[in-house]
Design a protein around this motif. Structure first.
Motif, PDB file in Angstrom:
ATOM      1  N   SER A   6       0.841  -1.198   0.000  1.00  0.00           N
ATOM      2  CA  SER A   6       0.000   0.000   0.000  1.00  0.00           C
ATOM      3  C   SER A   6       0.877   1.249   0.000  1.00  0.00           C
ATOM      4  N   GLY A   7       0.233   2.402  -0.259  1.00  0.00           N
ATOM      5  CA  GLY A   7       0.978   3.663  -0.321  1.00  0.00           C
ATOM      6  C   GLY A   7       0.208   4.789   0.339  1.00  0.00           C
ATOM      7  N   ILE A   8       0.943   5.837   0.653  1.00  0.00           N
ATOM      8  CA  ILE A   8       0.331   7.022   1.261  1.00  0.00           C
ATOM      9  C   ILE A   8       1.011   8.255   0.688  1.00  0.00           C
ATOM     10  N   GLY A  21      -7.701   4.069   8.850  1.00  0.00           N
ATOM     11  CA  GLY A  21      -8.096   3.453   7.581  1.00  0.00           C
ATOM     12  C   GLY A  21      -6.980   2.634   6.966  1.00  0.00           C
ATOM     13  N   ALA A  22      -5.730   2.983   7.282  1.00  0.00           N
ATOM     14  CA  ALA A  22      -4.632   2.351   6.546  1.00  0.00           C
ATOM     15  C   ALA A  22      -3.437   1.975   7.435  1.00  0.00           C
ATOM     16  N   PHE A  39       4.860   2.216   0.729  1.00  0.00           N
ATOM     17  CA  PHE A  39       5.677   3.275   0.132  1.00  0.00           C
ATOM     18  C   PHE A  39       5.045   4.646   0.298  1.00  0.00           C
ATOM     19  N   MET A 130      -1.108   4.953 -10.022  1.00  0.00           N
ATOM     20  CA  MET A 130      -1.449   4.137  -8.853  1.00  0.00           C
ATOM     21  C   MET A 130      -1.575   2.657  -9.237  1.00  0.00           C
ATOM     22  N   ASP A 133       1.872   1.344  -9.524  1.00  0.00           N
ATOM     23  CA  ASP A 133       2.431   1.098  -8.188  1.00  0.00           C
ATOM     24  C   ASP A 133       2.085  -0.296  -7.701  1.00  0.00           C
ATOM     25  N   GLY A 145      -8.275   2.569   2.776  1.00  0.00           N
ATOM     26  CA  GLY A 145      -9.569   3.055   3.245  1.00  0.00           C
ATOM     27  C   GLY A 145     -10.581   3.035   2.094  1.00  0.00           C
ATOM     28  N   GLN A 148     -10.304   4.682  -1.543  1.00  0.00           N
ATOM     29  CA  GLN A 148      -9.387   4.212  -2.593  1.00  0.00           C
ATOM     30  C   GLN A 148      -9.924   3.005  -3.366  1.00  0.00           C
ATOM     31  N   HIS A 151     -10.142   3.350  -7.145  1.00  0.00           N
ATOM     32  CA  HIS A 151      -8.811   3.302  -7.768  1.00  0.00           C
ATOM     33  C   HIS A 151      -8.303   1.860  -7.886  1.00  0.00           C
ATOM     34  N   GLU A 183     -13.754   2.676  10.694  1.00  0.00           N
ATOM     35  CA  GLU A 183     -12.346   2.884  10.350  1.00  0.00           C
ATOM     36  C   GLU A 183     -12.162   3.106   8.848  1.00  0.00           C
ATOM     37  N   LYS A 185     -13.940   4.709   6.817  1.00  0.00           N
ATOM     38  CA  LYS A 185     -14.210   6.094   6.409  1.00  0.00           C
ATOM     39  C   LYS A 185     -14.316   6.968   7.656  1.00  0.00           C
ATOM     40  N   LYS A 193     -15.712  13.275   5.010  1.00  0.00           N
ATOM     41  CA  LYS A 193     -14.559  12.375   5.154  1.00  0.00           C
ATOM     42  C   LYS A 193     -13.326  13.175   5.583  1.00  0.00           C
ATOM     43  N   LYS A 196      -6.752  15.611   4.049  1.00  0.00           N
ATOM     44  CA  LYS A 196      -5.836  16.750   4.098  1.00  0.00           C
ATOM     45  C   LYS A 196      -6.361  17.867   3.205  1.00  0.00           C
TER      46      LYS A 196
HETATM   47  P1  TYM Z   1      -3.907   9.001   0.806  1.00  0.00           P
HETATM   48  O1  TYM Z   1      -2.529   9.497   1.011  1.00  0.00           O
HETATM   49  O2  TYM Z   1      -4.996   9.971   0.549  1.00  0.00           O
HETATM   50  O3  TYM Z   1      -4.332   8.122   2.041  1.00  0.00           O
HETATM   51  C1  TYM Z   1      -3.517   7.076   2.557  1.00  0.00           C
HETATM   52  C2  TYM Z   1      -4.404   5.963   3.086  1.00  0.00           C
HETATM   53  O4  TYM Z   1      -5.272   6.487   4.094  1.00  0.00           O
HETATM   54  C3  TYM Z   1      -6.622   6.149   3.780  1.00  0.00           C
HETATM   55  N1  TYM Z   1      -7.510   7.248   4.206  1.00  0.00           N
HETATM   56  C4  TYM Z   1      -8.599   7.077   4.961  1.00  0.00           C
HETATM   57  N2  TYM Z   1      -9.140   5.970   5.507  1.00  0.00           N
HETATM   58  C5  TYM Z   1     -10.253   6.134   6.263  1.00  0.00           C
HETATM   59  N3  TYM Z   1     -10.843   7.346   6.476  1.00  0.00           N
HETATM   60  C6  TYM Z   1     -10.341   8.477   5.953  1.00  0.00           C
HETATM   61  N4  TYM Z   1     -10.917   9.647   6.200  1.00  0.00           N
HETATM   62  C7  TYM Z   1      -9.161   8.378   5.143  1.00  0.00           C
HETATM   63  N5  TYM Z   1      -8.392   9.271   4.470  1.00  0.00           N
HETATM   64  C8  TYM Z   1      -7.387   8.560   3.901  1.00  0.00           C
HETATM   65  C9  TYM Z   1      -6.656   6.001   2.277  1.00  0.00           C
HETATM   66  O5  TYM Z   1      -7.750   5.210   1.867  1.00  0.00           O
HETATM   67  C10 TYM Z   1      -5.319   5.358   2.008  1.00  0.00           C
HETATM   68  O6  TYM Z   1      -5.392   3.962   2.193  1.00  0.00           O
HETATM   69  N6  TYM Z   1      -3.876   7.308  -3.846  1.00  0.00           N
HETATM   70  C11 TYM Z   1      -3.464   6.984  -2.516  1.00  0.00           C
HETATM   71  C12 TYM Z   1      -1.965   6.730  -2.371  1.00  0.00           C
HETATM   72  C13 TYM Z   1      -1.474   5.658  -3.260  1.00  0.00           C
HETATM   73  C14 TYM Z   1      -1.726   4.265  -3.122  1.00  0.00           C
HETATM   74  C15 TYM Z   1      -1.037   3.655  -4.207  1.00  0.00           C
HETATM   75  C16 TYM Z   1      -2.452   3.486  -2.215  1.00  0.00           C
HETATM   76  C17 TYM Z   1      -0.689   5.834  -4.346  1.00  0.00           C
HETATM   77  N7  TYM Z   1      -0.431   4.621  -4.929  1.00  0.00           N
HETATM   78  C18 TYM Z   1      -1.071   2.269  -4.377  1.00  0.00           C
HETATM   79  C19 TYM Z   1      -2.476   2.112  -2.389  1.00  0.00           C
HETATM   80  C20 TYM Z   1      -1.791   1.509  -3.465  1.00  0.00           C
HETATM   81  C21 TYM Z   1      -3.821   8.172  -1.639  1.00  0.00           C
HETATM   82  O7  TYM Z   1      -3.912   9.290  -2.093  1.00  0.00           O
HETATM   83  O8  TYM Z   1      -3.908   7.873  -0.332  1.00  0.00           O
END
Ligand code: TYM
Length: 327
Positions: A6-8, A21-22, A39, A130, A133, A145, A148, A151, A183, A185, A193, A196
């Protein structure tokens, strides 16, 4: 053995939505047999960042957050997305088999447009990067979470388009969501939701005055404490519940539902939330400070992670290049 990845994005300080969530599931998953890859999606962050120093600092902060919260870099490969340029090559290969229509249907892209953002091409093609990735490491499961999931479905589609054109190259990944919808959402301070980009987030390691002042911004209403309330509609209760054991959760829920003299007011919920968050993250907060004060360990972890991730992605990239006639 399954591969879990997974990524953040390093677009700000990791918040409670990222954690529940993650991140917490990423760390817990490392106890399962399998190979684990996590990553920091810095290429993705560039769709919005125009601040090189800030981006560098955020990358380091996300790495420190994972390690401080207990990720063991021997059990999981922790790395920077941009240390694996093979991912951008795979992005191109996937872009050439993906229709515009698929990307035009992306909720998160439409949502950003609706919030008035002027999109660049990188933002539009974000889901292809993505997908690359995920597919670059032959991932089986991707813990994320709820936001995603679309995606992930797009990554499945893109793997399918490529495979049906050129043979079985990419493995089909499956999303893995937290069991609890609370968790999957996590709501933000305003009840939407937590995100950032909405400015409604609560940093995992906020403390003292900052923590109190953010918690004071959680949306409430003017009902008196004595008025009976449905706890499930209260953002404060939703956030607090993330930290409580089932018995204490049931206790607060019951007192809110019952109302009457002595029932808790919003101030009580806020105070308990600040206290619970502080207790939950205090040790990790300290560890994060230590890691940031001496960057040596962080750099070593990321460099070693890049090597391990890259050798894996190179093999998949080579497989894809030869399947489509570029080798
Ligand atoms: P990002 O950076 O927005 O969020 C990282 C992880 O946190 C989860 N998340 C949440 N879960 C529950 N409630 C919320 N309010 C909440 N906000 C964020 C997201 O679901 C995520 O798991 N596109 C991705 C980053 C990415 C990625 C990937 C993830 C890039 N390549 C490959 C998985 C696999 C993103 O912007 O996550």
């Amino acid at each position: 053995m399954p591969t879990i990845l997974s990524g953040i994005q390093p677009t700000g300080r990791p918040h409670l939505g990222n954690y529940f969530g993650a991140i917490r599931h990423h760390i817990a998953a490392t106890a399962e047999p399998g190979e684990h890859f996590y990553f920091i999606a810095d290429y993705h962050a560039l769709t919005s960042s125009r601040d090189p120093a800030g981006l560098r600092a955020n990358v380091v902060d996300v790495a420190a957050t994972y390690l401080a919260l207990g990720l063991d870099p021997e059990r999981a490969v922790l790395f920077r997305q941009s240390d694996v340029p093979e991912v951008t090559e795979i992005t191109w290969l996937l872009a050439c088999v993906t229709g515009m229509g698929l990307l035009e249907r992306a909720h998160s892209f439409k949502d950003k447009l609706a919030h008035g953002l002027k999109p660049n091409v990188g933002l539009f093609t974000y889901p292809i990067l993505m997908a690359a990735d995920i597919l670059a490491y032959d991932s089986d499961f991707v813990p994320v979470g709820r936001d995603q999931v679309q995606h992930l479905e797009m990554a499945q589609d893109m793997a399918g388009y490529f495979n049906s054109a050129f043979g079985e190259v990419f493995k089909r990944p499956e999303p893995r969501l937290p069991e609890s919808e609370r968790e999957a959402k996590v709501p933000g301070l305003d009840g939407q939701k937590m995100s950032k980009s909405y400015g409604n987030d609560l940093w995992i390691f906020a403390e003292g005055k900052e923590l109190k002042s953010r918690i004071n911004q959680v949306v409430t209403d003017s009902r008196a404490p004595e008025e009976p309330k449905d706890p499930s509609g209260l953002v404060l209760f939703e956030l607090l519940s993330l930290f409580l054991d089932p018995a204490e959760q049931a206790h607060w829920a019951e007192r809110l539902r019952r109302g009457g003299p002595g029932a808790p007011g919003y101030g009580h919920l806020k105070a308990r939330l600040a206290e619970a968050m502080d207790a939950a993250f205090q040790p990790a907060r300290q560890r994060r400070r230590e890691l940031l004060a001496d960057r040596g360990e962080l750099e070593r972890v990321l460099t070693r992670g890049a090597e391990r991730a890259r050798s894996r992605a190179r093999a998949v990239r080579d497989r894809a290049l030869s399947a489509c006639g570029l080798r």
